[in-house]
Write an enzyme that holds these catalytic residues in place. Sequence first.
Site, PDB file in Angstrom:
ATOM      1  N   ARG A 134       0.778  -1.221  -0.074  1.00  0.00           N
ATOM      2  CA  ARG A 134       0.091   0.045  -0.033  1.00  0.00           C
ATOM      3  C   ARG A 134       1.069   1.311  -0.141  1.00  0.00           C
ATOM      4  NH1 ARG A 134      -2.983  -2.862   4.085  1.00  0.00           N
ATOM      5  NH2 ARG A 134      -4.745  -4.092   2.756  1.00  0.00           N
ATOM      6  N   LYS A 156       2.615  11.048 -11.862  1.00  0.00           N
ATOM      7  CA  LYS A 156       1.352  10.443 -12.540  1.00  0.00           C
ATOM      8  C   LYS A 156       2.105   9.067 -12.816  1.00  0.00           C
ATOM      9  CE  LYS A 156      -1.556  13.348 -15.067  1.00  0.00           C
ATOM     10  NZ  LYS A 156      -2.097  13.758 -16.469  1.00  0.00           N
ATOM     11  N   GLU A 198       7.936  16.849 -25.837  1.00  0.00           N
ATOM     12  CA  GLU A 198       7.483  17.329 -24.588  1.00  0.00           C
ATOM     13  C   GLU A 198       7.949  18.630 -24.283  1.00  0.00           C
ATOM     14  OE1 GLU A 198       4.763  15.911 -23.317  1.00  0.00           O
ATOM     15  OE2 GLU A 198       4.915  13.651 -23.365  1.00  0.00           O
ATOM     16  N   LYS A 240       6.641  22.592 -15.464  1.00  0.00           N
ATOM     17  CA  LYS A 240       5.567  21.296 -14.785  1.00  0.00           C
ATOM     18  C   LYS A 240       5.494  21.555 -13.383  1.00  0.00           C
ATOM     19  CE  LYS A 240       4.544  16.821 -15.125  1.00  0.00           C
ATOM     20  NZ  LYS A 240       4.294  15.658 -15.840  1.00  0.00           N
ATOM     21  N   GLU A 250      -5.039  16.861 -11.159  1.00  0.00           N
ATOM     22  CA  GLU A 250      -5.684  17.232 -12.685  1.00  0.00           C
ATOM     23  C   GLU A 250      -7.292  17.408 -12.593  1.00  0.00           C
ATOM     24  OE1 GLU A 250      -3.913  15.368 -15.914  1.00  0.00           O
ATOM     25  OE2 GLU A 250      -5.868  15.583 -16.916  1.00  0.00           O
ATOM     26  N   ARG A 254      -4.057  21.302 -14.802  1.00  0.00           N
ATOM     27  CA  ARG A 254      -3.028  20.433 -15.103  1.00  0.00           C
ATOM     28  C   ARG A 254      -3.134  19.396 -16.382  1.00  0.00           C
ATOM     29  NH1 ARG A 254       0.272  15.674 -11.399  1.00  0.00           N
ATOM     30  NH2 ARG A 254       1.403  14.991 -13.289  1.00  0.00           N
ATOM     31  N   ASN A 258      -1.310  17.827 -21.264  1.00  0.00           N
ATOM     32  CA  ASN A 258      -1.866  16.736 -22.264  1.00  0.00           C
ATOM     33  C   ASN A 258      -1.975  17.473 -23.567  1.00  0.00           C
ATOM     34  OD1 ASN A 258      -2.160  14.364 -20.972  1.00  0.00           O
ATOM     35  ND2 ASN A 258      -3.742  15.021 -19.733  1.00  0.00           N
ATOM     36  N   HIS A 261      -1.858  15.376 -26.673  1.00  0.00           N
ATOM     37  CA  HIS A 261      -1.775  13.992 -26.103  1.00  0.00           C
ATOM     38  C   HIS A 261      -3.207  13.064 -26.695  1.00  0.00           C
ATOM     39  CE1 HIS A 261       1.516  15.116 -23.849  1.00  0.00           C
ATOM     40  NE2 HIS A 261       1.713  14.194 -23.315  1.00  0.00           N
ATOM     41  N   HIS A 265      -2.108   9.884 -28.116  1.00  0.00           N
ATOM     42  CA  HIS A 265      -2.584   8.658 -27.572  1.00  0.00           C
ATOM     43  C   HIS A 265      -3.473   7.781 -28.458  1.00  0.00           C
ATOM     44  CE1 HIS A 265      -2.153  10.179 -23.203  1.00  0.00           C
ATOM     45  NE2 HIS A 265      -1.004   9.812 -23.616  1.00  0.00           N
ATOM     46  N   HIS A 278       6.145   7.520 -27.688  1.00  0.00           N
ATOM     47  CA  HIS A 278       5.306   8.463 -27.090  1.00  0.00           C
ATOM     48  C   HIS A 278       5.473  10.059 -27.824  1.00  0.00           C
ATOM     49  CE1 HIS A 278       2.632  10.271 -24.207  1.00  0.00           C
ATOM     50  NE2 HIS A 278       3.550  10.967 -23.814  1.00  0.00           N
TER      51      HIS A 278
END
Length: 373
Positions: A134, A156, A198, A240, A250, A254, A258, A261, A265, A278
């Site tokens: 955990r 993330k 990026e 960032k 987000e 935030r 993206n 993206h 994606h 990517h």
Amino acid sequence: MASTPLPPASAPTSGNTQVSIDLGDRSYDILIGGGLLVADTFAGLPKSSKALIVTNTTVGPLYTAKLRAALVPHHKTVLDVELPDGEQYKDWPALNQIFTRLLEEAADRKTVLYALGGGVVGDMTGFAAACYMRGVPFVQVPTTLLAQVDSSVGGKTAINHPAGKNMIGAFYQPQRVICDLDTLDTLPQRELLAGLAEVIKYGPIADAEFLSWLEANMDKLLARDRASLMHAVKRSCEIKAWVVGQDEKESGLRAILNYGHTFGHAIEAGMGYGAWLHGEAVGCGMVMATDLSARLGLIDKATAQRIRTLIERTGLPVKGPDLGPDRYIELMQVDKKAEGGEIKFVVVGPLGQATTRSAPDALVRDVIAAHTR
Ligand code: NAD
Ligand code: GLY
């Protein structure tokens, strides 16, 4: 979500430097420079008897020994695990390799994980750290430009699902990020370009001055000039940190990170993970998102062309694969920003600012038609 003004770029420095990310009791530093894989860099981190370096079959042979030597003064036992290399292995079986190694070694809940590699290793190690018992501490040691400017920062973590990119994961912050620019010396040029996508992203969404700096210094970046790389990594991390410090999970702001993206994606998932890098998919996705912004009247055509030209100058692809508009739209509907099946795009306008919004279906189809082959 209203945002505080972006702090100006800090003065260029010839020595090593750091950027802090302010998240209350989860705050941490990003160390940037050369020669950082030494014991001092890792002082003051959570104490534990065992540490596990998570890397892959490409990066491990290059840097595990060096990192291990830096960690030995801090941990009694330094273990490592090498995952298969590639976006296609950002999945459950590879993740399970980390858990198996930890359990076989009876690693306790103080064990510190060290992510040594690019964004794939970083995202998977972070997710494993969030889940093992955990939650155990982890440190990011990013070795690609992309990971140093983006994926290692902000917490993330995720693995892919065949139906959608980064769909299974957690927000879980590292204890420290160590961006050793020396590791970029062994990075293949194609990967450097993917990282530049990026880097470029931060200009249009947050910092028009940085975009101008990138235009002026792109040739130096492509030639891996150290001072230019240093500034690019530092300014990217500052931007960032500014975004994540205001919206860690987000709920609004935030999402601007993206940019490109949503289309990107779809390219990655549609082509099969690993076919397009990517960063390549994001670069091409930014061309599409920029055109969408222009078609929505948020920026003028000259500004859209300016952004496209910079992406093209890096050598990144600016035409997407011809998946067909229906498939693009189907894939974009499983994007995490989608709400009730409605696709949300990050759009730019005015230059240096971005928002998230939906767009008419016909316009999206026009954009796809204009930028695919
Ligand atoms: P990657 O991790 O696959 O690394 C790229 C390639 O470079 C790999 O083959 C790797 O083995 C190799 N490599 C890494 N460092 C090297 C070095 N120093 N020398 C030689 N080879 C080296 O890809 P990436 O571009 O670093 O990361 C992409 C991933 O990051 C994607 O899965 C993406 O979803 C994720 N990502 C996450 C975030 C986030 O906020 N968590 C942000 C952006 C991207
Ligand atoms: N790379 C997107 C984010 O960190 O939010």
